[in-house]
Design an enzyme around this catalytic site. Structure first.
Site, PDB file in Angstrom:
ATOM      1  N   MET A 263       0.370  -0.736   0.063  1.00  0.00           N
ATOM      2  CA  MET A 263      -0.021   0.314  -0.094  1.00  0.00           C
ATOM      3  C   MET A 263       1.092   1.134   0.037  1.00  0.00           C
ATOM      4  SD  MET A 263      -3.280   1.102   0.342  1.00  0.00           S
ATOM      5  CE  MET A 263      -3.120   3.074  -0.140  1.00  0.00           C
ATOM      6  N   GLU A 264       0.463   2.085  -1.189  1.00  0.00           N
ATOM      7  CA  GLU A 264       0.898   3.280  -1.430  1.00  0.00           C
ATOM      8  C   GLU A 264       1.374   4.705  -0.087  1.00  0.00           C
ATOM      9  OE1 GLU A 264      -1.165   2.558  -3.321  1.00  0.00           O
ATOM     10  OE2 GLU A 264      -2.241   3.755  -3.633  1.00  0.00           O
ATOM     11  N   ASN A 265       0.074   4.393   1.424  1.00  0.00           N
ATOM     12  CA  ASN A 265       0.721   5.403   2.115  1.00  0.00           C
ATOM     13  C   ASN A 265       1.512   6.853   2.152  1.00  0.00           C
ATOM     14  OD1 ASN A 265      -1.703   3.621   3.178  1.00  0.00           O
ATOM     15  ND2 ASN A 265       0.610   2.419   4.096  1.00  0.00           N
ATOM     16  N   HIS A 297       6.193  -0.147  -8.328  1.00  0.00           N
ATOM     17  CA  HIS A 297       4.417   0.178  -8.272  1.00  0.00           C
ATOM     18  C   HIS A 297       4.502   1.228  -6.961  1.00  0.00           C
ATOM     19  CE1 HIS A 297       0.832  -0.585  -9.565  1.00  0.00           C
ATOM     20  NE2 HIS A 297      -0.016  -0.240  -8.215  1.00  0.00           N
ATOM     21  N   GLU A 298       4.747   0.429  -5.567  1.00  0.00           N
ATOM     22  CA  GLU A 298       4.209   1.470  -5.025  1.00  0.00           C
ATOM     23  C   GLU A 298       5.191   2.896  -5.056  1.00  0.00           C
ATOM     24  OE1 GLU A 298       1.438   0.369  -3.127  1.00  0.00           O
ATOM     25  OE2 GLU A 298       1.859  -1.207  -4.032  1.00  0.00           O
ATOM     26  N   HIS A 301       3.426   5.443  -7.246  1.00  0.00           N
ATOM     27  CA  HIS A 301       1.866   6.102  -6.923  1.00  0.00           C
ATOM     28  C   HIS A 301       2.491   7.152  -6.060  1.00  0.00           C
ATOM     29  CE1 HIS A 301      -1.332   3.777  -7.144  1.00  0.00           C
ATOM     30  NE2 HIS A 301      -1.208   2.495  -7.110  1.00  0.00           N
ATOM     31  N   GLU A 320      -4.381   3.219 -11.006  1.00  0.00           N
ATOM     32  CA  GLU A 320      -3.799   1.976 -10.584  1.00  0.00           C
ATOM     33  C   GLU A 320      -3.380   1.737 -12.418  1.00  0.00           C
ATOM     34  OE1 GLU A 320      -3.026   0.633  -8.053  1.00  0.00           O
ATOM     35  OE2 GLU A 320      -4.298   1.784  -6.208  1.00  0.00           O
TER      36      GLU A 320
HETATM   37  N1  B3K Z   1      -3.625   1.220  -4.054  1.00  0.00           N
HETATM   38  C1  B3K Z   1      -3.017  -0.543  -2.722  1.00  0.00           C
HETATM   39  C2  B3K Z   1      -4.509  -1.724  -2.864  1.00  0.00           C
HETATM   40  C3  B3K Z   1      -5.756  -1.220  -2.336  1.00  0.00           C
HETATM   41  C4  B3K Z   1      -6.290  -2.342  -1.708  1.00  0.00           C
HETATM   42  C5  B3K Z   1      -7.388  -2.005  -1.284  1.00  0.00           C
HETATM   43  N2  B3K Z   1      -8.378  -3.327  -1.233  1.00  0.00           N
HETATM   44  C6  B3K Z   1      -2.599  -0.857  -3.865  1.00  0.00           C
HETATM   45  C7  B3K Z   1      -2.013  -0.878  -4.836  1.00  0.00           C
HETATM   46  O1  B3K Z   1      -2.279  -0.822  -5.773  1.00  0.00           O
HETATM   47  O2  B3K Z   1      -0.501  -0.318  -5.115  1.00  0.00           O
HETATM   48 ZN    ZN Z   2      -1.137   1.023  -7.738  1.00  0.00          ZN
END
Ligand code: B3K
Ligand code: ZN
Length: 859
Positions: A263-265, A297-298, A301, A320
């Site tokens: 997850m890209e927080n 990928h992250e 983002h 995405e």
């Molecule tokens: N954005 C997150 C995916 C979140 C999924 C939530 N059910 C990872 C990604 O695509 O980079």
């Molecule tokens: Zn993503």
């Protein structure tokens, strides 16, 4: 299902938010069962007509609400709270209690092992506090964490650490501030004890960024590849797109309990440890590749997702699809272009085409959603990336870059739509993309039809193309699309010029005449998988062979060889009794074997038989038993006919000590495929050879190739080696996932009892999504014989399990049901047996929204 049926949200109903939250101060007093959350927000009314403030919330214990310091009564429902007639501008304080330790849905705040962590996308923030939980509400975050110092020496949140200190009773605190306004789905915190790996990256504008990777104690040696991948990704994004990192610190935390990949927080990525940890002994080449790609990928983002985010969740592909495309470009630059592309095409054909032809068909920008988590799909992600790739193909490398620059400068700091993205691409290139936009709203897989005529006298080749998109479950009527059709014209003799073109197919029918085609030629169409479409082109055997041998596009060569093998398998499956293997197969494989060493990875892909899933997507009706039998028979035949060649090929593929390096990776890949054929000759000599390879292997790729070969061929050696493997790796969760998966994927009579044993194994844990996927995911998706058992017991087994899992983690349950949704191609008897199980689910009292949406559509 209970009478209270979930309702769908519609894209057409989107309304801008009536309120704004500019700043939020979040205080967490972390404790296992009772974490107190105090959220103090600055709220402003945007629309005068809207008097009440409605906030989303789920599974929260409300302690109190204060408006400008005054305690206030609110209306509480299952979905949130409503504050009546609030002021135009005010400070809102909300205190809630949450229970991280019992949160097995792994959304919101939960515990993974000993650490607290969060997952807020898509709608997990509402499990932390009452809030406007939608991506177009962007606020500045200040976060204070307080926790036990011994168990949680690290206290992390987004942005920059601005203060820290100690309190009484062995607790300490830290305050973090993120200068960039963000939607709440990008909020994150982590508190726990880790090993820390540190490094730094100097950006193109000479800013030094601190890189930190947090892994479970004892795992730091396995973090180097991830950290190196991050640095490569940072450099690549600067060089390719001129995009630089914007905070002083980039943190990645690896946890074992995670619903998806990562997850890209903002500034604080949380990762499934599967996509972080690697060393030669425990990780395969594929793991190394995946880590590099998910880390990238992250990271990507940060611009495509975080700095510019989605206006609403229907726009998910905005971030995405684009970010998958960017990570694919990156992977192609890091590894082999052709192999990376072939593997993407496989994903599209095996999974996305299946989604399109099933009950969950949706456009890359869905119009209607019951449970958002169900739309983190191969369609939104992978077909979304294919749509971006088509734009790239249409506008060219430079045009695409101009479009990206325009998109970023125009929308930095905003929450926008897919239309905004296409508009930026169109404006920057003065291009008319009005027809192209249909890819965003139309679901389904178009079929491109092709016929050709060569005029010997004029030396011209006329191509007649058509397009047709069959109706899908969600949309009965389809329109024509803008399909870029890549074409390669290849002289049948292999001698002479090959001609490559991209022909835009923008209506139902289109003909082009190509000059200067000197001799009779083969045609490869949709080269490089130029569009997410199927091809309907009747090529002769001679033409297909010419494409295999002489096409300049490696994807076309692979495609042609796979088609020849698929056709053979379908032919064989049709024969009721003694299946005979078409003659051309032997010469095809003999030819491939001769070329193997010059292009090991490509030839490995060509030598591998198409998967059952790929085959399933090529016909309207599938004969499961006939196809499985044909696949087995062809594998045994090729193993026997070329026994000598496989062995000598294998012998020439050895590597010195393990390194994750392209040449080695390609040889190991070919060695793995080769081993699959060697194992098809089931004699003592083979068993000895396999055992010896296993014993002497210095890396997980080779070891796993032996186990996989033994598993596929059901060799007695399988059990012996698996026992050894378990003894060696029992304390290593990621490697044990591989062990579980190998057992669950074995196609044999007793496979359901095996599954039963696995579920009772001391290391099995229904709360750990990786473990669930390794057993039940492998079974449902890849154990074709076991899952599709004639008596329906495979379907029942999965359903029993889903009923249990749904109460624990509905998101994971809803992923596992996928193979049971796509039943339309099966024989009537199997269809009925599946429907029976779907009905059982449908009638279940407390079915989650996630499963409800899918089951209801499938029925
Ligand atoms: N954005 C997150 C995916 C979140 C999924 C939530 N059910 C990872 C990604 O695509 O980079
Ligand atoms: Zn993503």
């Amino acid at each position: 299902m209970s009478s209270n049926q979930p309702t769908a949200m519609k894209l057409a109903d989107y309304q801008p938010c009536a309120f704004r939250i500019t700043d939020i101060y979040l205080e967490f007093d972390l404790a296992d069962q009772q974490t107190r959350v105090t959220a103090t927000s600055q709220v402003e009314r945007v629309q005068q007509s809207c008097r009440d403030l409605q906030l989303d919330g789920k599974n929260l214990t409300l302690i109190g609400v204060w408006v400008d310091g005054q305690e206030t009564d609110v209306a509480v429902s299952e979905h949130g709270i409503t504050l009546a007639d609030v002021p135009d501008r005010f400070e809102l304080k909300i205190v809630t209690d949450i229970n991280p330790i019992d949160n097995h849905a792994l959304e919101g705040l939960y515990k993974s092992g000993g650490a607290f962590c969060t997952q807020c996308e898509a709608q997990g923030f509402r499990r932390i506090t009452y809030f406007l939980d939608r991506p177009d509400v962007m606020a500045r975050y200040r976060v204070k964490l307080t926790a036990d110092k011994k168990t949680c020496p690290y206290l992390l949140a987004n942005g920059n650490l601005v203060d820290s200190g100690e309190t009484t009773k062995g607790r300490h605190w830290a305050v973090w501030e993120d200068p960039f306004p963000k939607p709440c789905y990008l909020f994150a915190l982590v508190a726990g004890d880790f090993d820390l790996l540190e490094d730094s990256f100097t950006t193109q504008s000479a800013k030094v960024v601190k890189l930190q990777l947090f892994v479970d104690k004892g795992n730091s040696e396995r973090g180097h590849h991830a950290l190196a991948s991050l640095k490569k990704a940072m450099a690549w994004d600067e060089q390719k797109y001129g995009l630089e990192y914007d905070l002083d610190r980039y943190m990645i935390v690896a946890v074992d309990f995670f619903n998806m990949g990562a997850m890209e927080n903002k500034g604080l990525n949380v990762f499934n440890s599967k996509y972080v940890l690697a060393d030669a002994a425990s990780a395969t080449d594929q793991d190394y590749f995946n880590i590099e790609s998910v880390i990238a990928h992250e990271y990507f983002h940060n611009w495509t997702g975080n700095r510019i985010t989605c206006r609403d969740w229907f726009q998910l592909s905005l971030k995405e699809g684009l970010t998958v495309f960017r990570d694919q470009q990156f992977s192609a630059d890091m590894a082999s272009d052709a192999i990376v592309r072939i593997n993407q095409v496989k994903v599209m054909r095996e999974h996305q085409f299946a989604e399109d032809s099933g009950p969950m068909a949706h456009p890359i920008r869905p119009a209607e959603v019951v449970e958002m988590n169900n739309f983190y799909s191969v369609t939104v992600y992978d077909k979304g990336a294919e749509v971006i790739r088509m734009l790239h193909r249409i506008l060219g490398e430079a045009g695409f870059r101009k479009g990206m620059d325009c998109y970023i400068s125009r929308h930095d700091g905003q929450a926008v739509t897919c239309d905004d993205f296409v508009q930026a691409m169109a404006d920057a290139n003065h291009a008319d993309l009005s027809l192209f936009r249909r890819w965003y709203s139309q679901s389904g897989t178009p079929v491109v039809g092709l016929t050709s005529h060569w005029d010997k006298a004029k030396k011209t080749l006329t191509l007649n193309m058509t397009q047709y998109t069959p109706p899908t479950a969600d949309q009965p009527h389809k329109q024509s699309l803008h399909i870029p059709v890549g074409i390669e014209i290849i002289p049948l003799s292999g001698k002479g010029e090959r001609i490559s073109r991209v022909i835009p197919l923008t209506s139902g029918q289109h003909s082009v005449t190509i000059e200067g085609v000197q001799c009779e030629s083969a045609i490869a169409a949709l080269t490089g998988f130029s569009a997410p479409a199927r091809l309907d082109y009747q090529a002769s055997l001679e033409e297909q062979m010419a494409v295999v041998l002489y096409a300049s596009d490696p994807v076309a060569r692979w495609d042609a060889s796979q088609k020849l093998v698929s056709d053979a398998l379908f032919d064989m499956a049709k024969q009721a009794h003694e299946q005979t293997i078409p003659k051309y197969i032997d010469s095809l494989f003999a030819g491939l074997l001769r070329q193997a060493l010059s292009e090991p990875a490509l030839i490995a892909e060509m030598l591998e038989l198409p998967s059952f899933e790929t085959l399933s997507q090529q016909r309207e009706q599938i004969d499961v038993d006939g196809l499985l039998q044909a696949r087995g028979k062809l594998n045994a035949h090729l193993g026997a006919v070329f026994a000598q060649q496989w062995r000598s090929l294998y012998a020439s593929l050895s590597n010195p000590g393990y390194a994750y390096e392209q040449g080695q990776v390609e040889r190991r890949r070919l060695a793995g495929v080769t081993l699959g054929y060697i194992a098809a000759v089931k004699d003592d000599d083979t068993a000895q050879m396999l055992q010896s390879i296993y014993q002497h292997s210095d890396n997980m790729t080779d070891s796993l190739a032996v186990l996989k070969a033994c598993q596929t061929q059901n060799l007695p050696l399988f059990d012996t080696l698996m026992q050894d493997f378990e003894n060696k790796w029992q304390d290593d969760p990621l490697v044990m996932d591989k062990w579980f998966s190998l057992h669950a994927g074995r196609q044999h009579e007793a496979c359901l009892s095996t599954l039963q044993l696995l579920l009772c194994h001391g290391r099995y844990n229904v709360n750990n999504p990786n473990r669930v996927r390794s057993v039940m995911g492998t079974f449902a998706f890849y154990n074709t014989a076991g899952f599709h058992r004639r008596d329906g017991s495979g379907y029942r087994f999965l359903t029993d399990y889903l009923l249990e899992l749904d109460g624990v983690n509905s998101q994971v349950a809803a992923r596992l049901i996928t193979p049971m949704l796509q039943y339309a191609k099966l024989d009537e008897d199997r269809q009925q047996k599946i429907r029976l199980q779907l009905l059982r689910l449908f009638e279940h009292k407390n079915l989650s929204r996630d499963l409800y949406e899918k089951v209801q559509k499938a029925l």
